[in-house]
Design a protein around this motif. Structure first.
Motif, PDB file in Angstrom:
ATOM      1  N   ASP A   1       0.811  -1.243   0.049  1.00  0.00           N
ATOM      2  CA  ASP A   1      -0.025  -0.146  -0.039  1.00  0.00           C
ATOM      3  C   ASP A   1       0.922   1.419   0.111  1.00  0.00           C
ATOM      4  O   ASP A   1       0.499   2.440   0.141  1.00  0.00           O
ATOM      5  N   TRP A   2       2.378   1.082  -0.176  1.00  0.00           N
ATOM      6  CA  TRP A   2       2.974   2.362  -0.124  1.00  0.00           C
ATOM      7  C   TRP A   2       2.719   3.423  -1.306  1.00  0.00           C
ATOM      8  O   TRP A   2       2.518   4.523  -1.147  1.00  0.00           O
ATOM      9  N   GLU A   3       2.092   2.686  -2.673  1.00  0.00           N
ATOM     10  CA  GLU A   3       1.947   3.601  -3.591  1.00  0.00           C
ATOM     11  C   GLU A   3       0.736   4.393  -3.311  1.00  0.00           C
ATOM     12  O   GLU A   3       0.409   5.431  -3.731  1.00  0.00           O
ATOM     13  N   LEU A   4      -0.175   3.855  -2.614  1.00  0.00           N
ATOM     14  CA  LEU A   4      -1.368   4.495  -1.926  1.00  0.00           C
ATOM     15  C   LEU A   4      -1.221   5.885  -1.299  1.00  0.00           C
ATOM     16  O   LEU A   4      -1.753   7.109  -1.504  1.00  0.00           O
ATOM     17  N   LEU A   5      -0.123   5.830  -0.650  1.00  0.00           N
ATOM     18  CA  LEU A   5       0.290   7.005   0.206  1.00  0.00           C
ATOM     19  C   LEU A   5       1.158   7.995  -0.440  1.00  0.00           C
ATOM     20  O   LEU A   5       1.597   8.785   0.143  1.00  0.00           O
ATOM     21  N   ASP A   6       1.558   7.707  -1.728  1.00  0.00           N
ATOM     22  CA  ASP A   6       2.513   8.437  -2.158  1.00  0.00           C
ATOM     23  C   ASP A   6       1.951   9.966  -2.398  1.00  0.00           C
ATOM     24  O   ASP A   6       2.608  10.744  -2.430  1.00  0.00           O
ATOM     25  N   GLU A   7       0.467  10.004  -2.569  1.00  0.00           N
ATOM     26  CA  GLU A   7      -0.167  11.220  -2.906  1.00  0.00           C
ATOM     27  C   GLU A   7       0.187  12.302  -1.832  1.00  0.00           C
ATOM     28  O   GLU A   7      -0.024  13.635  -1.919  1.00  0.00           O
ATOM     29  N   ILE A   8       0.208  11.722  -0.581  1.00  0.00           N
ATOM     30  CA  ILE A   8       0.618  12.664   0.632  1.00  0.00           C
ATOM     31  C   ILE A   8       2.020  12.708   1.199  1.00  0.00           C
ATOM     32  O   ILE A   8       2.168  12.667   2.523  1.00  0.00           O
ATOM     33  N   SER A   9       2.893  12.157   0.653  1.00  0.00           N
ATOM     34  CA  SER A   9       4.283  11.719   1.215  1.00  0.00           C
ATOM     35  C   SER A   9       4.911  12.913   1.422  1.00  0.00           C
ATOM     36  O   SER A   9       5.900  12.996   2.029  1.00  0.00           O
ATOM     37  N   THR A  10       4.686  14.041   0.726  1.00  0.00           N
ATOM     38  CA  THR A  10       5.420  15.114   0.671  1.00  0.00           C
ATOM     39  C   THR A  10       4.686  16.482   0.730  1.00  0.00           C
ATOM     40  O   THR A  10       3.320  16.392   0.368  1.00  0.00           O
ATOM     41  N   LEU A  11       5.183  17.557   1.406  1.00  0.00           N
ATOM     42  CA  LEU A  11       4.091  18.808   1.658  1.00  0.00           C
ATOM     43  C   LEU A  11       3.850  19.540   0.388  1.00  0.00           C
ATOM     44  O   LEU A  11       2.810  20.016   0.141  1.00  0.00           O
ATOM     45  N   GLU A  12       4.826  19.174  -0.591  1.00  0.00           N
ATOM     46  CA  GLU A  12       4.583  19.877  -2.192  1.00  0.00           C
ATOM     47  C   GLU A  12       3.426  19.221  -2.812  1.00  0.00           C
ATOM     48  O   GLU A  12       2.326  19.715  -3.178  1.00  0.00           O
ATOM     49  N   LYS A  13       3.304  17.930  -2.564  1.00  0.00           N
ATOM     50  CA  LYS A  13       2.161  17.082  -3.049  1.00  0.00           C
ATOM     51  C   LYS A  13       0.819  17.406  -2.389  1.00  0.00           C
ATOM     52  O   LYS A  13      -0.422  17.522  -2.831  1.00  0.00           O
ATOM     53  N   ILE A  14       0.800  17.662  -0.860  1.00  0.00           N
ATOM     54  CA  ILE A  14      -0.191  18.246  -0.350  1.00  0.00           C
ATOM     55  C   ILE A  14      -0.806  19.372  -0.774  1.00  0.00           C
ATOM     56  O   ILE A  14      -1.889  19.689  -0.734  1.00  0.00           O
ATOM     57  N   LYS A  15       0.077  20.338  -1.036  1.00  0.00           N
ATOM     58  CA  LYS A  15      -0.556  21.501  -1.446  1.00  0.00           C
ATOM     59  C   LYS A  15      -1.021  21.671  -2.511  1.00  0.00           C
ATOM     60  O   LYS A  15      -2.053  22.336  -2.851  1.00  0.00           O
ATOM     61  N   LYS A  16      -0.626  20.840  -3.430  1.00  0.00           N
ATOM     62  CA  LYS A  16      -1.521  20.615  -4.645  1.00  0.00           C
ATOM     63  C   LYS A  16      -3.052  20.044  -4.469  1.00  0.00           C
ATOM     64  O   LYS A  16      -3.781  20.503  -5.173  1.00  0.00           O
ATOM     65  N   ILE A  17      -3.275  19.000  -3.751  1.00  0.00           N
ATOM     66  CA  ILE A  17      -4.352  18.764  -3.313  1.00  0.00           C
ATOM     67  C   ILE A  17      -5.121  19.786  -2.606  1.00  0.00           C
ATOM     68  O   ILE A  17      -6.252  20.007  -2.949  1.00  0.00           O
ATOM     69  N   PHE A  18      -4.736  20.711  -1.654  1.00  0.00           N
ATOM     70  CA  PHE A  18      -5.418  21.629  -1.204  1.00  0.00           C
ATOM     71  C   PHE A  18      -5.708  22.648  -2.010  1.00  0.00           C
ATOM     72  O   PHE A  18      -6.300  23.852  -1.869  1.00  0.00           O
ATOM     73  N   THR A  19      -5.221  22.953  -3.438  1.00  0.00           N
ATOM     74  CA  THR A  19      -5.592  24.153  -4.193  1.00  0.00           C
ATOM     75  C   THR A  19      -6.990  23.624  -4.715  1.00  0.00           C
ATOM     76  O   THR A  19      -7.616  24.624  -5.044  1.00  0.00           O
ATOM     77  N   THR A  20      -7.484  22.464  -4.564  1.00  0.00           N
ATOM     78  CA  THR A  20      -8.764  22.175  -5.223  1.00  0.00           C
ATOM     79  C   THR A  20      -9.702  21.563  -4.034  1.00  0.00           C
ATOM     80  O   THR A  20     -10.829  21.491  -4.213  1.00  0.00           O
ATOM     81  N   LYS A  21      -9.218  21.177  -3.105  1.00  0.00           N
ATOM     82  CA  LYS A  21     -10.101  20.489  -2.051  1.00  0.00           C
ATOM     83  C   LYS A  21      -9.684  21.043  -0.530  1.00  0.00           C
ATOM     84  O   LYS A  21      -8.601  21.501  -0.329  1.00  0.00           O
ATOM     85  N   LYS A  22     -10.466  20.953   0.374  1.00  0.00           N
ATOM     86  CA  LYS A  22     -10.337  21.311   1.931  1.00  0.00           C
ATOM     87  C   LYS A  22     -10.244  19.880   2.569  1.00  0.00           C
ATOM     88  O   LYS A  22      -9.643  20.156   3.876  1.00  0.00           O
ATOM     89  N   ALA A  23     -10.758  19.010   2.127  1.00  0.00           N
ATOM     90  CA  ALA A  23     -10.403  17.633   2.770  1.00  0.00           C
ATOM     91  C   ALA A  23     -10.140  16.629   1.955  1.00  0.00           C
ATOM     92  O   ALA A  23     -10.391  16.647   0.668  1.00  0.00           O
ATOM     93  N   TYR A  24      -9.222  15.549   2.459  1.00  0.00           N
ATOM     94  CA  TYR A  24      -8.862  14.519   1.791  1.00  0.00           C
ATOM     95  C   TYR A  24      -8.604  13.262   2.555  1.00  0.00           C
ATOM     96  O   TYR A  24      -7.932  13.328   3.762  1.00  0.00           O
ATOM     97  N   SER A  25      -9.038  12.041   2.244  1.00  0.00           N
ATOM     98  CA  SER A  25      -8.707  10.766   3.097  1.00  0.00           C
ATOM     99  C   SER A  25      -8.497   9.695   2.212  1.00  0.00           C
ATOM    100  O   SER A  25      -8.600   9.704   0.942  1.00  0.00           O
ATOM    101  N   ILE A  26      -7.787   8.812   2.704  1.00  0.00           N
ATOM    102  CA  ILE A  26      -7.437   7.451   2.142  1.00  0.00           C
ATOM    103  C   ILE A  26      -7.152   6.207   3.255  1.00  0.00           C
ATOM    104  O   ILE A  26      -6.766   6.751   4.433  1.00  0.00           O
TER     105      ILE A  26
END
Length: 555
Positions: free
Chosen positions: A366-391
């Motif tokens: 499941d490492w690949e599943l968590l790749d989207e939130i593995s760094t701050l830069e990737k999280i910043k991209k998530i928060f440009t379009t969403k206020k919440a994210y779960s996995i």
């Protein structure tokens, strides 16, 4: 803080505005100088033309008076030698026109002026006198010969004062400041001046601007009209001269240094006032932003803290992470996480801590599943379009697979912190696995959350699946399915039974409810709602909606 990120732009805006004001001021001053040259040049041209027209008009009038006098004069009037002529012309520029007998004219000149010899010779004209009859001004004397029966009879004369007749056509203003207006002859004698420092009748060498005026005249001789500026005692004046053909004079207009500088000061003062106003406005705006952002930050921090306190009741591990710095603050840890990672998570930033957690806890598949939130830069991209994210992912702990959910929430755009929380969902997973197993004995089965109005498919058919999509909520999906599937005989009762807006009240303190109907696709069917959990009032929160095929005789 959003204000800090906008502050450089505000400073740049202030600099740009001030620069634009200075550029505008400089451009206006240059434009003003060009307009000043144009104004004095046009004024001198107009004055020269107007003076020429006025003098010619007076000359025509005196000639007309001479013709009329020759026709109307009587022998008795001839013997008077001197009389006032009734010219019968109300528009004449002369107050009076006088007739003088030929015997009163001599070579030494009438009024001691030999120019009347031109009239004796049969010519009309005019001459210039200063300070006649105690008047401290210039006077033009016009004359024309009078003929009686084709014989020379005498001379008619008329006087016009420069100040009353010609001066009005010279007067010009420069942006509410009066110009210096001068008439001079070829000997540089001042014929008219509206300045007390330039008396009439004197030659220009006695006037402080004589060099400037002579230069104007020299340039005028090369060209009909020319304007230029000159410095005297460090001050700038602008002037122009234009030749007058008849008489042989020059019309001169000067914008004195006082008027020129005064107008420049007006421009400068207005620019400074505007600049101060803009700076004050920008300062007030910045101060307002500071106060507003401080209040907003306090509110968002307080709200974040309330949200964190609420999450600690449902989640095992809760953190706050700064998106800009990566600093990680621990708000709540379960005993197992605290023992293993408490000291480590207090020491490092988000990227390092999450990498340690992933490598030591997360199931490798499941490492690949968590790749989207593995760094701050990737999280910043998530928060440009969403206020919440779960996995959801799996943890391999104590030689067992355990199911976890990670949730990221950033409720306030102007606050750089987001909330990171983890919880164990083993019971939920077991429950879903049980339901999936159970769904094999049903034709269709869906898990419905009444609070969130969401629907999750566990088992379905082609006929039902075509009405289920992520763009509509569970109530709309249920209504669409139950409008299509039942036969007309059962449609009304089935729609009432399957109405998700009333099912919670109908299932209060009940484990299940059901109904039977005939489906256009499957035949006899039984539909059932099963409560999974309930609130304190006994109303279900999560329910299962299932359909089961019946034998023909079971309806």
């Amino acid at each position: 803080m959003k204000f800090k990120s906008n502050l450089p732009y505000l400073i740049i805006c202030v600099i740009v505005v001030i620069s634009c004001i200075f550029i505008y001021s400089y451009s206006v001053k240059n434009y003003f100088r060009k307009q000043s040259y144009y104004i004095v040049e046009e004024c001198s041209k107009y004055s020269a033309q107007a003076v020429n027209t006025t003098v010619n008009y007076a000359l025509n009038n005196i000639q007309l008076a001479a013709v009329m006098e020759g026709k109307l004069i009587t022998e008795e009037q001839m013997n008077e030698h001197h009389s006032v002529v009734d010219v019968r012309n109300k528009k004449t520029p002369f107050k009076e026109i006088h007739f003088y007998h030929k015997d009163d004219l001599c070579p030494l000149g009438f009024h001691n002026d030999h120019s009347y010899l031109d009239a004796i010779k049969g010519n009309a004209g005019f001459n210039l006198e200063f300070f006649k009859d105690g008047q401290n001004e210039s006077i033009l004397q016009f004359y024309a010969p009078v003929y009686k029966k084709e014989s020379f009879a005498g001379v008619v004369t008329g006087d016009i004062t420069i100040s009353e007749t010609i001066a009005p056509v010279l007067e010009s203003n420069f942006f509410k400041h009066q110009m210096i207006n001068i008439l001079i002859d070829r000997e540089y004698r001042v014929i008219y001046s509206n300045s007390d420092s330039i008396p009439i009748g004197i030659a220009l060498p006695y006037y402080e601007h004589d060099d400037f005026v002579k230069t104007l005249i020299r340039m005028c001789e090369l060209k009909d009209s020319k304007s230029f500026s000159f410095l005297k005692n460090g001050k700038t004046s602008i002037g122009s001269a234009c030749a007058i053909n008849n008489p042989d004079w020059y019309a001169i207009h000067i914008i004195p240094s006082g008027s020129f500088i005064a107008f420049l000061h007006v421009i400068t003062d207005k620019t400074i006032t505007l600049m101060i106003f803009i700076i004050l406005t920008m300062s007030l705006y910045i101060a307002q932003l500071v106060i507003r952002n401080k209040n907003r930050l306090k509110f968002s921090e307080k709200s974040n803290l309330s949200l964190i306190n609420a999450l600690t009741s449902f989640y095992e591990d809760v953190y706050s992470v700064n998106l800009n710095t990566g600093n990680l603050r621990i708000y709540h840890l379960n005993n197992e996480t605290k023992k293993k990672y408490g000291a480590t998570f207090s020491k490092y930033g988000y990227d390092q801590c999450f990498n340690i957690y992933k490598q030591n806890e997360v199931y490798e598949k499941d490492w690949e599943l968590l790749d989207e939130i593995s760094t701050l830069e990737k999280i910043k991209k998530i928060f440009t379009t969403k206020k919440a994210y779960s996995i959801k992912y799996r943890v391999f702990r104590n030689n067992k697979i355990r199911y976890f959910e990670c949730q990221l929430v950033k409720p306030f755009a102007d606050n750089p912190e987001f909330i990171l929380s983890f919880k164990n969902i083993d019971e939920r997973t077991k429950q879903l696995q049980y339901l999936i197993s159970l769904s094999k004995i049903y034709n269709t089965m869906h898990l419905i959350n009444l609070k969130e109005n969401t629907c999750e498919e566990l088992n379905s058919t082609i006929e039902v699946r075509k009405f289920v999509n992520q763009r509509t909520n569970a109530t709309e999906q249920m209504h669409a399915v139950m409008t299509d599937c039942p036969t007309d005989e059962y449609k009304e009762s089935v729609l009432t039974f399957s109405d998700l807006t009333t099912v919670a009240e109908r299932m209060k303190n009940k484990q299940s409810i059901s109904c039977k109907f005939v489906s256009k696709y499957s035949g006899n069917v039984q539909a059932i709602f099963i409560a999974i959990d309930s609130d304190s009032e006994g109303k279900p929160i999560n329910i299962v909606f299932a359909t089961q095929l019946l034998e023909p005789n079971e309806l």
